[in-house]
Each structure stands twice: as C-alpha cells, then as structure tokens.
Design a protein around this motif. Sequence first.
Motif, PDB file in Angstrom:
ATOM      1  N   ILE A   1     -18.251  78.113 110.757  1.00 24.85           N
ATOM      2  CA  ILE A   1     -18.034  79.366 111.477  1.00 24.85           C
ATOM      3  C   ILE A   1     -16.534  79.503 111.715  1.00 24.85           C
ATOM      4  CG2 ILE A   1     -18.409  80.634 113.630  1.00 24.85           C
ATOM      5  CD1 ILE A   1     -21.206  79.469 113.730  1.00 24.85           C
ATOM      6  N   PHE A   2     -16.015  80.655 111.316  1.00 24.16           N
ATOM      7  CA  PHE A   2     -14.590  80.965 111.360  1.00 24.16           C
ATOM      8  C   PHE A   2     -14.383  82.111 112.336  1.00 24.16           C
ATOM      9  CE2 PHE A   2     -11.195  83.752 109.763  1.00 24.16           C
ATOM     10  CZ  PHE A   2     -10.146  82.869 109.540  1.00 24.16           C
ATOM     11  N   SER A   3     -13.350  82.012 113.168  1.00 27.54           N
ATOM     12  CA  SER A   3     -13.106  83.094 114.124  1.00 27.54           C
ATOM     13  C   SER A   3     -11.612  83.221 114.390  1.00 27.54           C
ATOM     14  CB  SER A   3     -13.845  82.826 115.435  1.00 27.54           C
ATOM     15  OG  SER A   3     -13.663  83.897 116.333  1.00 27.54           O
ATOM     16  N   ASN A   4     -11.057  84.384 114.097  1.00 28.71           N
ATOM     17  CA  ASN A   4      -9.634  84.629 114.299  1.00 28.71           C
ATOM     18  C   ASN A   4      -9.415  85.764 115.293  1.00 28.71           C
ATOM     19  OD1 ASN A   4      -6.725  84.451 113.632  1.00 28.71           O
ATOM     20  ND2 ASN A   4      -7.066  86.483 112.772  1.00 28.71           N
ATOM     21  N   ALA A   5      -8.674  85.474 116.369  1.00 27.74           N
ATOM     22  CA  ALA A   5      -8.237  86.486 117.339  1.00 27.74           C
ATOM     23  C   ALA A   5      -9.392  87.209 118.018  1.00 27.74           C
ATOM     24  CB  ALA A   5      -7.307  87.496 116.660  1.00 27.74           C
ATOM     25  N   VAL A   6     -10.426  86.445 118.366  1.00 29.79           N
ATOM     26  CA  VAL A   6     -11.628  87.054 118.936  1.00 29.79           C
ATOM     27  C   VAL A   6     -12.024  86.449 120.282  1.00 29.79           C
ATOM     28  CG1 VAL A   6     -14.109  87.380 118.596  1.00 29.79           C
ATOM     29  CG2 VAL A   6     -12.553  87.629 116.662  1.00 29.79           C
ATOM     30  N   LEU A   7     -11.986  85.142 120.382  1.00 30.27           N
ATOM     31  CA  LEU A   7     -12.670  84.467 121.488  1.00 30.27           C
ATOM     32  C   LEU A   7     -12.022  84.719 122.850  1.00 30.27           C
ATOM     33  CD1 LEU A   7     -13.593  81.185 119.613  1.00 30.27           C
ATOM     34  CD2 LEU A   7     -15.122  83.058 120.247  1.00 30.27           C
ATOM     35  N   HIS A   8     -10.791  85.209 122.878  1.00 27.54           N
ATOM     36  CA  HIS A   8     -10.198  85.554 124.170  1.00 27.54           C
ATOM     37  C   HIS A   8     -10.784  86.844 124.746  1.00 27.54           C
ATOM     38  CE1 HIS A   8      -7.385  87.116 121.001  1.00 27.54           C
ATOM     39  NE2 HIS A   8      -7.562  88.233 121.692  1.00 27.54           N
ATOM     40  N   TRP A   9     -11.595  87.537 123.949  1.00 29.27           N
ATOM     41  CA  TRP A   9     -12.287  88.728 124.454  1.00 29.27           C
ATOM     42  C   TRP A   9     -13.622  88.372 125.111  1.00 29.27           C
ATOM     43  CZ3 TRP A   9      -9.882  93.273 124.694  1.00 29.27           C
ATOM     44  CH2 TRP A   9      -8.799  93.504 123.826  1.00 29.27           C
ATOM     45  N   ILE A  10     -14.031  87.124 125.043  1.00 29.49           N
ATOM     46  CA  ILE A  10     -15.360  86.726 125.521  1.00 29.49           C
ATOM     47  C   ILE A  10     -15.204  85.881 126.770  1.00 29.49           C
ATOM     48  CG2 ILE A  10     -17.514  85.587 124.914  1.00 29.49           C
ATOM     49  CD1 ILE A  10     -16.702  86.098 121.959  1.00 29.49           C
TER      50      ILE A  10
ATOM     51  N   SER B   1     -25.789  77.962 115.792  1.00 26.53           N
ATOM     52  CA  SER B   1     -25.788  78.654 114.494  1.00 26.53           C
ATOM     53  C   SER B   1     -25.315  77.768 113.346  1.00 26.53           C
ATOM     54  CB  SER B   1     -24.902  79.900 114.579  1.00 26.53           C
ATOM     55  OG  SER B   1     -25.368  80.794 115.571  1.00 26.53           O
ATOM     56  N   LEU B   2     -24.658  76.653 113.672  1.00 22.91           N
ATOM     57  CA  LEU B   2     -24.153  75.746 112.646  1.00 22.91           C
ATOM     58  C   LEU B   2     -25.212  74.758 112.189  1.00 22.91           C
ATOM     59  CD1 LEU B   2     -20.634  74.808 114.073  1.00 22.91           C
ATOM     60  CD2 LEU B   2     -21.052  75.928 111.864  1.00 22.91           C
ATOM     61  N   LYS B   3     -25.162  74.404 110.915  1.00 21.04           N
ATOM     62  CA  LYS B   3     -25.958  73.290 110.419  1.00 21.04           C
ATOM     63  C   LYS B   3     -25.416  71.987 111.009  1.00 21.04           C
ATOM     64  CE  LYS B   3     -26.673  75.432 105.849  1.00 21.04           C
ATOM     65  NZ  LYS B   3     -26.372  75.293 104.399  1.00 21.04           N
ATOM     66  N   PRO B   4     -26.242  70.944 111.133  1.00 17.70           N
ATOM     67  CA  PRO B   4     -25.713  69.637 111.524  1.00 17.70           C
ATOM     68  C   PRO B   4     -24.596  69.211 110.561  1.00 17.70           C
ATOM     69  CG  PRO B   4     -28.098  69.634 111.632  1.00 17.70           C
ATOM     70  CD  PRO B   4     -27.710  70.932 110.984  1.00 17.70           C
ATOM     71  N   GLY B   5     -23.484  68.766 111.119  1.00 18.14           N
ATOM     72  CA  GLY B   5     -22.326  68.429 110.307  1.00 18.14           C
ATOM     73  C   GLY B   5     -21.415  69.609 110.026  1.00 18.14           C
ATOM     74  N   GLY B   6     -21.807  70.805 110.474  1.00 20.08           N
ATOM     75  CA  GLY B   6     -21.002  72.003 110.246  1.00 20.08           C
ATOM     76  C   GLY B   6     -19.754  72.026 111.119  1.00 20.08           C
ATOM     77  N   ARG B   7     -18.827  72.894 110.771  1.00 22.44           N
ATOM     78  CA  ARG B   7     -17.551  72.938 111.485  1.00 22.44           C
ATOM     79  C   ARG B   7     -17.267  74.336 112.036  1.00 22.44           C
ATOM     80  NH1 ARG B   7     -17.097  73.310 106.157  1.00 22.44           N
ATOM     81  NH2 ARG B   7     -15.460  74.567 105.168  1.00 22.44           N
ATOM     82  N   PHE B   8     -16.548  74.344 113.112  1.00 18.65           N
ATOM     83  CA  PHE B   8     -16.134  75.555 113.810  1.00 18.65           C
ATOM     84  C   PHE B   8     -14.608  75.580 113.826  1.00 18.65           C
ATOM     85  CE2 PHE B   8     -15.138  77.064 118.331  1.00 18.65           C
ATOM     86  CZ  PHE B   8     -15.102  78.403 117.995  1.00 18.65           C
ATOM     87  N   VAL B   9     -14.017  76.635 113.266  1.00 16.81           N
ATOM     88  CA  VAL B   9     -12.563  76.744 113.152  1.00 16.81           C
ATOM     89  C   VAL B   9     -12.148  78.082 113.772  1.00 16.81           C
ATOM     90  CG1 VAL B   9     -10.600  76.825 111.561  1.00 16.81           C
ATOM     91  CG2 VAL B   9     -12.589  75.391 111.022  1.00 16.81           C
ATOM     92  N   ALA B  10     -11.291  78.026 114.781  1.00 20.81           N
ATOM     93  CA  ALA B  10     -10.976  79.257 115.510  1.00 20.81           C
ATOM     94  C   ALA B  10      -9.533  79.258 115.997  1.00 20.81           C
ATOM     95  CB  ALA B  10     -11.910  79.423 116.707  1.00 20.81           C
ATOM     96  N   GLU B  11      -8.993  80.483 116.102  1.00 22.42           N
ATOM     97  CA  GLU B  11      -7.716  80.707 116.775  1.00 22.42           C
ATOM     98  C   GLU B  11      -7.859  81.925 117.674  1.00 22.42           C
ATOM     99  OE1 GLU B  11      -3.970  80.553 114.498  1.00 22.42           O
ATOM    100  OE2 GLU B  11      -3.351  82.332 115.647  1.00 22.42           O
TER     101      GLU B  11
ATOM    102  N   VAL C   1      -8.382  75.560 117.279  1.00 22.79           N
ATOM    103  CA  VAL C   1      -9.280  74.415 117.444  1.00 22.79           C
ATOM    104  C   VAL C   1     -10.159  74.233 116.207  1.00 22.79           C
ATOM    105  CG1 VAL C   1      -9.396  74.531 119.979  1.00 22.79           C
ATOM    106  CG2 VAL C   1     -11.019  75.847 118.606  1.00 22.79           C
ATOM    107  N   VAL C   2     -10.562  72.980 116.010  1.00 20.96           N
ATOM    108  CA  VAL C   2     -11.600  72.641 115.037  1.00 20.96           C
ATOM    109  C   VAL C   2     -12.592  71.734 115.729  1.00 20.96           C
ATOM    110  CG1 VAL C   2     -12.159  71.555 112.834  1.00 20.96           C
ATOM    111  CG2 VAL C   2      -9.980  72.778 113.094  1.00 20.96           C
ATOM    112  N   GLY C   3     -13.867  72.083 115.642  1.00 22.00           N
ATOM    113  CA  GLY C   3     -14.927  71.259 116.219  1.00 22.00           C
ATOM    114  C   GLY C   3     -16.022  71.015 115.200  1.00 22.00           C
ATOM    115  N   MET C   4     -16.619  69.840 115.263  1.00 21.24           N
ATOM    116  CA  MET C   4     -17.697  69.464 114.340  1.00 21.24           C
ATOM    117  C   MET C   4     -19.008  69.336 115.103  1.00 21.24           C
ATOM    118  SD  MET C   4     -15.870  69.251 111.604  1.00 21.24           S
ATOM    119  CE  MET C   4     -17.089  68.570 110.454  1.00 21.24           C
ATOM    120  N   LYS C   5     -20.068  69.867 114.506  1.00 19.46           N
ATOM    121  CA  LYS C   5     -21.400  69.672 115.064  1.00 19.46           C
ATOM    122  C   LYS C   5     -21.921  68.315 114.588  1.00 19.46           C
ATOM    123  CE  LYS C   5     -25.963  71.805 115.516  1.00 19.46           C
ATOM    124  NZ  LYS C   5     -26.759  73.042 115.338  1.00 19.46           N
ATOM    125  N   GLN C   6     -22.376  67.510 115.513  1.00 19.25           N
ATOM    126  CA  GLN C   6     -22.821  66.158 115.166  1.00 19.25           C
ATOM    127  C   GLN C   6     -24.017  66.191 114.222  1.00 19.25           C
ATOM    128  OE1 GLN C   6     -20.913  63.859 116.118  1.00 19.25           O
ATOM    129  NE2 GLN C   6     -20.035  64.333 118.099  1.00 19.25           N
TER     130      GLN C   6
END
Length: 261
Positions: free
Chosen positions: A104-113, A126-136, A255-260
């Motif tokens: 899951i990729f997210s650019n310039a969004v999460l400060h609105w939430i 929403s991520l598969k196990p082992g999936g990654r979340f990359v956001a700015e 940030v980058v986060g991994m789903k276990q």
Amino acid sequence: MGLGSSNRQTDDWNAKLYDERHRFVSAYGEDLIQWLAPKEGECVLDLGCGTGDLTEQIHQLGSRVIGVDVSESMIEQAKGKFPHLDFQVAEATDLSFSEKFDAIFSNAVLHWIKDAEEALTVIYRSLKPGGRFVAEFGGKGNVETIVNTLADTMSQADSRWSKEELPWFFPSIGQYTSLMEQVGFRVTHALHFNRPTLLEDGDGIRHWLAMFAESVLEGKSETERAEIVRFVEAEVKDALFDGTNWWADYKRIRVVGMKQL
C-alpha cells in the motif's frame, strides 16, 4: 499521490486546479515510488491517488494497481486521464479490502486523516501477510508558518472559531511510528525532514489556500474569504517570499512498515 482521503463531509477538491497549480505533489511523490520498489505482478493500492499520476507510474513498473480517493472529482479526472486503470471512490478509514495487497502506497494524504489509528488499522488489514506500507505525509511543523497565521486570522475574524477546526494532523515521527506498532506493523524506516517547496507562480500562497484550506474558509462570504487570504499573504510574506518566488515550509514524514507473516 493525491490529497483526497480524509474525513471531510463534502468534496472540496478542485481537480483542475490541483493538476494545473500543484503538480509538485506528484512530482515529489516520484521519489517515494523508489522506496515502494513495485515488482512485476504485485497487487498495489495507491491510497489517496488524486488524479492518478503516480498510480500510472506504478502501473508502468509492472504492478496491478488500484487507485482510491475520497474525492469524486479527483477520481473522475483520474479516470479521464488513465482509463485503463482501476480507480475507486473510498475513504482511508473505510476500505473494504482484506489481505488483498502486496503493498500500500500513500503520498501526501495521511495528514488529512485525524483518526490515524483507525486508518492504520484498515491499512494493516488490507495488506497480505508480509506486505509493506510505504507513505509520505506532513509531519510535525508542516506548513507551520501558513497554518499558524491562518488560524490566528480565523480566530480574529470569528471568536467562535477554534483551532480544532483545522483539517490537518501533523504528528511527530515518534507519535506516528508508535501508532504503526500498536496496530501490528514492524517499522523498518522512518524519517522526518524539511522540504521547502516552491509554489509555482506569483500567487502561490493564494492558490495554496484555495486548494488546501478550502474547508477552513467554508461558510465565509467571498468578501470575507478574500480579506482573510490577503491578510495571511501579507503576514507570511517576509518568511516565505524570497523576492521572486513563494516557498511553503513543508516538513515531511516518510515511513515504511511491514505486516508480520
């Protein structure tokens, strides 16, 4: 890429103005795609895709990508620009996916939430196990000169107005990564950095306010809005205008986060 996913009740986004005057949002997001490093055949969600420019870039790198944004006008424009891609109207806190995405990729969004924990919970699910979340997104101190001046001006114009009505959430890096860990992510990368951002024309601050502070000015008459904008512009000029160009005092979290597994 876009700025659409939020808890707004109405669609305040001007997709045409976004593409014409605020191309820097997607331009800076191109570097974030390198952090995503999408792979051939992966299923990727572009969360807050705006008008779809970065969604298309991820697609060009071989991934199967879905773009979602809360703004109907943004999604309509994205579909017109890239009719071969899948774009959907959806809020970040109300996604219907379960273990669907490799990334899951997210650019310039999460400060609105403002409900960051709920958004992160939905992203994790929403991520598969082992999936990654990359956001700015905007971090602590982001556009502080503009925001503080706007808040002071609004308070002076209306004694009933409260700073709590500002639509943004600009967390510290510790605050946000702690929330990521609470919902289950293993945080592998986290940065908080200054990024002074050129506003493209002589009316840069006015166009910034028209694009990003529409909900703050909502309900004001055209005369009141014009007066507030003129006052903010005058107050921030010494700090943000270099004699030729306007610069916004952006501070970003990446940030980058991994789903276990």
